[in-house]
Every structure is written in C-alpha cells, then in structure tokens.
Design a protein around this motif. Sequence first.
Motif, PDB file in Angstrom:
ATOM      1  N   ALA A 130      -1.235   0.218  -3.353  1.00  0.00           N
ATOM      2  CA  ALA A 130      -0.163   1.137  -3.184  1.00  0.00           C
ATOM      3  C   ALA A 130      -0.690   2.590  -3.896  1.00  0.00           C
ATOM      4  N   LEU A 131      -1.182   2.282  -5.093  1.00  0.00           N
ATOM      5  CA  LEU A 131      -1.525   3.491  -5.801  1.00  0.00           C
ATOM      6  C   LEU A 131      -2.725   4.057  -5.032  1.00  0.00           C
ATOM      7  N   GLN A 132      -3.876   3.416  -4.625  1.00  0.00           N
ATOM      8  CA  GLN A 132      -4.867   4.090  -3.885  1.00  0.00           C
ATOM      9  C   GLN A 132      -4.491   4.653  -2.556  1.00  0.00           C
ATOM     10  N   ALA A 133      -3.739   4.046  -1.767  1.00  0.00           N
ATOM     11  CA  ALA A 133      -3.049   4.328  -0.435  1.00  0.00           C
ATOM     12  C   ALA A 133      -2.399   5.642  -0.649  1.00  0.00           C
ATOM     13  N   ARG A 134      -1.704   5.768  -1.713  1.00  0.00           N
ATOM     14  CA  ARG A 134      -1.098   7.178  -1.883  1.00  0.00           C
ATOM     15  C   ARG A 134      -1.846   8.422  -1.616  1.00  0.00           C
ATOM     16  N   LYS A 135      -3.197   8.133  -2.153  1.00  0.00           N
ATOM     17  CA  LYS A 135      -4.230   9.430  -1.999  1.00  0.00           C
ATOM     18  C   LYS A 135      -4.106   9.922  -0.624  1.00  0.00           C
ATOM     19  N   PHE A 136      -3.807   8.848   0.544  1.00  0.00           N
ATOM     20  CA  PHE A 136      -4.200   9.443   1.644  1.00  0.00           C
ATOM     21  C   PHE A 136      -2.803   9.837   2.218  1.00  0.00           C
ATOM     22  N   ASP A 137      -2.932  10.996   2.958  1.00  0.00           N
ATOM     23  CA  ASP A 137      -1.796  11.446   3.952  1.00  0.00           C
ATOM     24  C   ASP A 137      -1.808  10.998   5.055  1.00  0.00           C
ATOM     25  N   TYR A 138      -2.348   9.840   5.616  1.00  0.00           N
ATOM     26  CA  TYR A 138      -2.390   9.405   7.066  1.00  0.00           C
ATOM     27  C   TYR A 138      -2.317   7.912   7.076  1.00  0.00           C
ATOM     28  N   GLU A 139      -1.896   7.134   8.239  1.00  0.00           N
ATOM     29  CA  GLU A 139      -2.216   5.650   8.342  1.00  0.00           C
ATOM     30  C   GLU A 139      -3.010   5.846   9.711  1.00  0.00           C
ATOM     31  N   ILE A 140      -3.483   4.602   9.810  1.00  0.00           N
ATOM     32  CA  ILE A 140      -4.051   4.329  11.007  1.00  0.00           C
ATOM     33  C   ILE A 140      -3.358   3.124  11.749  1.00  0.00           C
ATOM     34  N   LEU A 141      -2.703   3.324  13.106  1.00  0.00           N
ATOM     35  CA  LEU A 141      -2.003   2.315  13.856  1.00  0.00           C
ATOM     36  C   LEU A 141      -2.981   1.720  14.892  1.00  0.00           C
ATOM     37  N   SER A 142      -2.480   0.564  15.361  1.00  0.00           N
ATOM     38  CA  SER A 142      -3.192   0.013  16.550  1.00  0.00           C
ATOM     39  C   SER A 142      -2.272  -1.076  17.164  1.00  0.00           C
ATOM     40  N   LYS A 143      -2.630  -1.397  18.305  1.00  0.00           N
ATOM     41  CA  LYS A 143      -1.987  -2.561  18.834  1.00  0.00           C
ATOM     42  C   LYS A 143      -2.961  -3.193  19.909  1.00  0.00           C
ATOM     43  N   PRO A 144      -3.029  -4.285  20.272  1.00  0.00           N
ATOM     44  CA  PRO A 144      -3.896  -4.956  21.242  1.00  0.00           C
ATOM     45  C   PRO A 144      -3.634  -4.301  22.555  1.00  0.00           C
ATOM     46  N   CYS A 145      -4.925  -4.365  23.397  1.00  0.00           N
ATOM     47  CA  CYS A 145      -4.653  -3.742  25.025  1.00  0.00           C
ATOM     48  C   CYS A 145      -4.190  -4.986  25.603  1.00  0.00           C
TER      49      CYS A 145
END
Length: 145
Positions: A130-145
């Motif tokens: 959580a501490l490291q993730a706070r440094k990023f201002d985005y998330e990557i989302l996905s879903k299967p085709c």
Amino acid sequence: MYAASKDGWHDEQKKEEMRGPEARYLIARSASDPSDLKGFLLFQMTYEETMDDDKMAAVAYCYELQLVPEARNQGLGEYLMQLLVDIGHHWGMEKVMLTVFKANKSAIRFYTKKLGFDLDEISPGACLSALQARKFDYEILSKPC
C-alpha cells in the motif's frame, strides 16, 4: 487529469500515440448528422507484461475513451467498451486492459462496477505494498475477453 498527473501532459507524445500505425479507433457519431461526433475509443492490440517474467499477455488495450458531455450516461461508453471486448475476443486476445487515474472516481466506478473490470495483476494496487502503491496516481484494470 493528465495535466494534474505526476507525468503531466505532453502534446507531442499524445499525438504520436494517437497517430501511430497501431492505433485503432471506434468513432461514435450522431445517427442523424454524421458530422456530429459524440466520442471515440482509441485502442491497440498489443502485448503487456504479466507477473510471470517469461510470459506476455495478448491484450486489446484501451488508450482513451472520450465522450462529449451530452453523450455521457446514456450507455454509449458501455457500448464502445463492449465492442472492444468483442473485438479482442474475435482476435484471440486474452484480455482488455486500460489505465485509469485514481482521481477519476467516476471512471473507476464505471469500469469496475458497471463493466466488471478488476485491478490487473501488474497494477500498482495489486502488486505493490500500500505504501509503494501510493506513489502511483493510476491503476491498471483488466477483464478477460
């Protein structure tokens, strides 16, 4: 949102991405007036890293989904994203991916609650503390085709 992000806005870089030979578009227009553009979805068929160093995933990557304000909340974004899932499925892609700014709460709700996307395994929020993730201002989302 780009301008407020950590990486900022870069005109030339965005133009290059949008005009690249791999760029594909789904264009939404008014049925009664084809010159009345309602929005677009920019995507590429590409390979993305996975948590397995020896494996890349074939993905339909949504780079931009943009709708004019009056075309929002009418199902058009959902329709364009479903077309991308269908295209990805047709071409044998493993999943559809996209990057979303954490500050864009309505987009996160749209993709996760309405369309069923989840944090991808390579998203900062999924693979970092959580501490490291706070440094990023985005998330990557996905879903299967």
